[in-house]
Design a protein around this motif. Structure first.
Motif, PDB file in Angstrom:
ATOM      1  N   ILE A  59       0.835  -1.202   0.000  1.00 44.30           N
ATOM      2  CA  ILE A  59       0.000   0.000   0.000  1.00 44.30           C
ATOM      3  C   ILE A  59       0.868   1.251   0.000  1.00 44.30           C
ATOM      4  O   ILE A  59       0.577   2.231  -0.698  1.00 44.30           O
ATOM      5  N   ALA A  60       1.965   1.218   0.749  1.00 41.30           N
ATOM      6  CA  ALA A  60       2.865   2.376   0.807  1.00 41.30           C
ATOM      7  C   ALA A  60       3.486   2.680  -0.553  1.00 41.30           C
ATOM      8  O   ALA A  60       3.828   3.830  -0.839  1.00 41.30           O
ATOM      9  N   HIS A  61       3.615   1.662  -1.405  1.00 43.65           N
ATOM     10  CA  HIS A  61       4.230   1.845  -2.727  1.00 43.65           C
ATOM     11  C   HIS A  61       3.190   1.867  -3.862  1.00 43.65           C
ATOM     12  O   HIS A  61       3.560   1.710  -5.026  1.00 43.65           O
ATOM     13  N   ALA A  62       1.945   2.084  -3.516  1.00 41.58           N
ATOM     14  CA  ALA A  62       0.860   2.012  -4.511  1.00 41.58           C
ATOM     15  C   ALA A  62       1.013   3.012  -5.660  1.00 41.58           C
ATOM     16  O   ALA A  62       0.511   2.766  -6.752  1.00 41.58           O
ATOM     17  N   ASN A  63       1.694   4.105  -5.430  1.00 38.83           N
ATOM     18  CA  ASN A  63       1.844   5.117  -6.487  1.00 38.83           C
ATOM     19  C   ASN A  63       3.228   5.124  -7.121  1.00 38.83           C
ATOM     20  O   ASN A  63       3.511   5.982  -7.955  1.00 38.83           O
ATOM     21  N   ASP A  64       4.080   4.192  -6.751  1.00 39.03           N
ATOM     22  CA  ASP A  64       5.431   4.135  -7.319  1.00 39.03           C
ATOM     23  C   ASP A  64       5.395   3.464  -8.682  1.00 39.03           C
ATOM     24  O   ASP A  64       5.024   2.287  -8.780  1.00 39.03           O
ATOM     25  N   PRO A  65       5.785   4.187  -9.735  1.00 32.18           N
ATOM     26  CA  PRO A  65       5.796   3.570 -11.075  1.00 32.18           C
ATOM     27  C   PRO A  65       6.710   2.349 -11.117  1.00 32.18           C
ATOM     28  O   PRO A  65       7.822   2.369 -10.597  1.00 32.18           O
ATOM     29  N   GLY A  66       6.210   1.263 -11.679  1.00 36.87           N
ATOM     30  CA  GLY A  66       6.994   0.053 -11.855  1.00 36.87           C
ATOM     31  C   GLY A  66       7.115  -0.827 -10.626  1.00 36.87           C
ATOM     32  O   GLY A  66       7.722  -1.899 -10.704  1.00 36.87           O
ATOM     33  N   TYR A  67       6.537  -0.414  -9.486  1.00 36.90           N
ATOM     34  CA  TYR A  67       6.638  -1.241  -8.273  1.00 36.90           C
ATOM     35  C   TYR A  67       5.834  -2.521  -8.456  1.00 36.90           C
ATOM     36  O   TYR A  67       4.698  -2.498  -8.901  1.00 36.90           O
ATOM     37  N   LYS A  68       6.439  -3.640  -8.104  1.00 42.99           N
ATOM     38  CA  LYS A  68       5.769  -4.938  -8.183  1.00 42.99           C
ATOM     39  C   LYS A  68       5.340  -5.356  -6.790  1.00 42.99           C
ATOM     40  O   LYS A  68       6.174  -5.487  -5.885  1.00 42.99           O
ATOM     41  N   ALA A  69       4.055  -5.543  -6.607  1.00 42.92           N
ATOM     42  CA  ALA A  69       3.507  -5.947  -5.310  1.00 42.92           C
ATOM     43  C   ALA A  69       4.046  -7.318  -4.920  1.00 42.92           C
ATOM     44  O   ALA A  69       4.312  -8.170  -5.767  1.00 42.92           O
ATOM     45  N   THR A  70       4.194  -7.507  -3.623  1.00 43.38           N
ATOM     46  CA  THR A  70       4.654  -8.773  -3.075  1.00 43.38           C
ATOM     47  C   THR A  70       3.476  -9.445  -2.380  1.00 43.38           C
ATOM     48  O   THR A  70       2.621  -8.774  -1.825  1.00 43.38           O
ATOM     49  N   GLU A  71       3.437 -10.765  -2.433  1.00 46.14           N
ATOM     50  CA  GLU A  71       2.418 -11.500  -1.699  1.00 46.14           C
ATOM     51  C   GLU A  71       3.089 -12.624  -0.932  1.00 46.14           C
ATOM     52  O   GLU A  71       4.140 -13.118  -1.312  1.00 46.14           O
ATOM     53  N   ILE A  72       2.466 -12.993   0.178  1.00 50.49           N
ATOM     54  CA  ILE A  72       3.001 -14.041   1.036  1.00 50.49           C
ATOM     55  C   ILE A  72       2.248 -15.335   0.764  1.00 50.49           C
ATOM     56  O   ILE A  72       1.071 -15.304   0.399  1.00 50.49           O
ATOM     57  N   GLU A  73       2.946 -16.452   0.938  1.00 52.28           N
ATOM     58  CA  GLU A  73       2.293 -17.742   0.736  1.00 52.28           C
ATOM     59  C   GLU A  73       1.121 -17.894   1.713  1.00 52.28           C
ATOM     60  O   GLU A  73       1.112 -17.300   2.790  1.00 52.28           O
ATOM     61  N   GLY A  74       0.136 -18.660   1.325  1.00 48.60           N
ATOM     62  CA  GLY A  74      -1.004 -18.913   2.194  1.00 48.60           C
ATOM     63  C   GLY A  74      -0.586 -19.722   3.415  1.00 48.60           C
ATOM     64  O   GLY A  74       0.406 -20.460   3.386  1.00 48.60           O
ATOM     65  N   PHE A  75      -1.346 -19.586   4.484  1.00 47.10           N
ATOM     66  CA  PHE A  75      -1.002 -20.301   5.708  1.00 47.10           C
ATOM     67  C   PHE A  75      -1.061 -21.810   5.507  1.00 47.10           C
ATOM     68  O   PHE A  75      -0.228 -22.543   6.039  1.00 47.10           O
ATOM     69  N   GLN A  76      -2.022 -22.280   4.722  1.00 45.42           N
ATOM     70  CA  GLN A  76      -2.116 -23.722   4.459  1.00 45.42           C
ATOM     71  C   GLN A  76      -0.883 -24.216   3.709  1.00 45.42           C
ATOM     72  O   GLN A  76      -0.384 -25.312   3.978  1.00 45.42           O
ATOM     73  N   ASP A  77      -0.377 -23.406   2.775  1.00 44.95           N
ATOM     74  CA  ASP A  77       0.844 -23.783   2.055  1.00 44.95           C
ATOM     75  C   ASP A  77       2.031 -23.844   3.016  1.00 44.95           C
ATOM     76  O   ASP A  77       2.863 -24.745   2.940  1.00 44.95           O
ATOM     77  N   PHE A  78       2.094 -22.865   3.917  1.00 41.36           N
ATOM     78  CA  PHE A  78       3.157 -22.870   4.923  1.00 41.36           C
ATOM     79  C   PHE A  78       3.074 -24.113   5.796  1.00 41.36           C
ATOM     80  O   PHE A  78       4.087 -24.769   6.050  1.00 41.36           O
ATOM     81  N   LEU A  79       1.854 -24.449   6.261  1.00 38.28           N
ATOM     82  CA  LEU A  79       1.689 -25.636   7.112  1.00 38.28           C
ATOM     83  C   LEU A  79       2.104 -26.914   6.391  1.00 38.28           C
ATOM     84  O   LEU A  79       2.747 -27.784   6.983  1.00 38.28           O
ATOM     85  N   ALA A  80       1.744 -27.014   5.117  1.00 46.35           N
ATOM     86  CA  ALA A  80       2.122 -28.198   4.341  1.00 46.35           C
ATOM     87  C   ALA A  80       3.642 -28.291   4.237  1.00 46.35           C
ATOM     88  O   ALA A  80       4.222 -29.375   4.404  1.00 46.35           O
ATOM     89  N   ARG A  81       4.292 -27.166   3.991  1.00 49.68           N
ATOM     90  CA  ARG A  81       5.752 -27.143   3.898  1.00 49.68           C
ATOM     91  C   ARG A  81       6.380 -27.466   5.249  1.00 49.68           C
ATOM     92  O   ARG A  81       7.352 -28.219   5.350  1.00 49.68           O
ATOM     93  N   ALA A  82       5.807 -26.899   6.314  1.00 54.82           N
ATOM     94  CA  ALA A  82       6.328 -27.150   7.665  1.00 54.82           C
ATOM     95  C   ALA A  82       6.159 -28.621   8.047  1.00 54.82           C
ATOM     96  O   ALA A  82       7.061 -29.221   8.633  1.00 54.82           O
ATOM     97  N   ALA A  83       5.015 -29.199   7.701  1.00 56.64           N
ATOM     98  CA  ALA A  83       4.762 -30.608   8.025  1.00 56.64           C
ATOM     99  C   ALA A  83       5.738 -31.517   7.288  1.00 56.64           C
ATOM    100  O   ALA A  83       6.211 -32.513   7.849  1.00 56.64           O
ATOM    101  N   SER A  84       6.057 -31.172   6.039  1.00 55.81           N
ATOM    102  CA  SER A  84       6.996 -32.008   5.282  1.00 55.81           C
ATOM    103  C   SER A  84       8.412 -31.904   5.840  1.00 55.81           C
ATOM    104  O   SER A  84       9.217 -32.811   5.661  1.00 55.81           O
ATOM    105  N   SER A  85       8.700 -30.802   6.546  1.00 60.43           N
ATOM    106  CA  SER A  85      10.023 -30.674   7.169  1.00 60.43           C
ATOM    107  C   SER A  85      10.047 -31.304   8.557  1.00 60.43           C
ATOM    108  O   SER A  85      11.085 -31.378   9.187  1.00 60.43           O
ATOM    109  N   GLY A  86       8.857 -31.694   9.051  1.00 58.07           N
ATOM    110  CA  GLY A  86       8.787 -32.358  10.344  1.00 58.07           C
ATOM    111  C   GLY A  86       8.529 -31.435  11.513  1.00 58.07           C
ATOM    112  O   GLY A  86       8.569 -31.850  12.648  1.00 58.07           O
TER     113      GLY A  86
END
Length: 120
Positions: free
Chosen positions: A30-57
């Motif tokens: 949101i802070a960079h909403a007016n910056d030309p060329g800024y690419k928004a970042t998104e975080i992985e979903g919590f379910q994806d994180f849990l699946a990754r965490a479970a596979s690591s034990g």
């Protein structure tokens, strides 16, 4: 005597940390909403994180970082990919997720205290 498995506390602790990180990512976008060329970042979903965490034990997010990626689902004429409506929705959803996680975590700790005979 059985050993008590406290993974549920780790899961809700990780859920609260995920929600906080989601809020941080949305606020940065949101802070960079007016910056030309800024690419928004998104975080992985919590379910994806849990699946990754479970596979690591381990569901303990202290040892695993939340994955982020650039969002390419929207692009303004100036090349900016921040969708303000979507970011506001993500921030509100993260607040609800955080509240739920803290509520369950707090109630679970209260139950544990009661079980071992200590007052809250």
């Amino acid at each position: 005597m059985t050993i008590l498995n406290l993974d549920v506390l780790n899961v809700y602790s990780a859920m609260a940390r995920h929600a906080a990180e989601t809020q941080k990512v949305s606020a940065t976008n949101i802070a960079h909403a007016n910056d030309p060329g800024y690419k928004a970042t998104e975080i992985e979903g919590f379910q994806d994180f849990l699946a990754r965490a479970a596979s690591s034990g381990s569901v303990d997010s202290d040892n695993l970082q939340f994955k982020t990626s650039q969002s390419d689902s929207y692009e303004a004429p100036n090349g900016n990919s921040v969708n303000l409506e979507l970011e506001m929705f993500k921030a509100a959803d993260a607040q609800s997720q955080h509240d739920l996680a803290l509520s369950v975590y707090t109630k679970s700790l209260g139950l544990l205290r009661t079980a071992i005979g200590k007052k809250g």
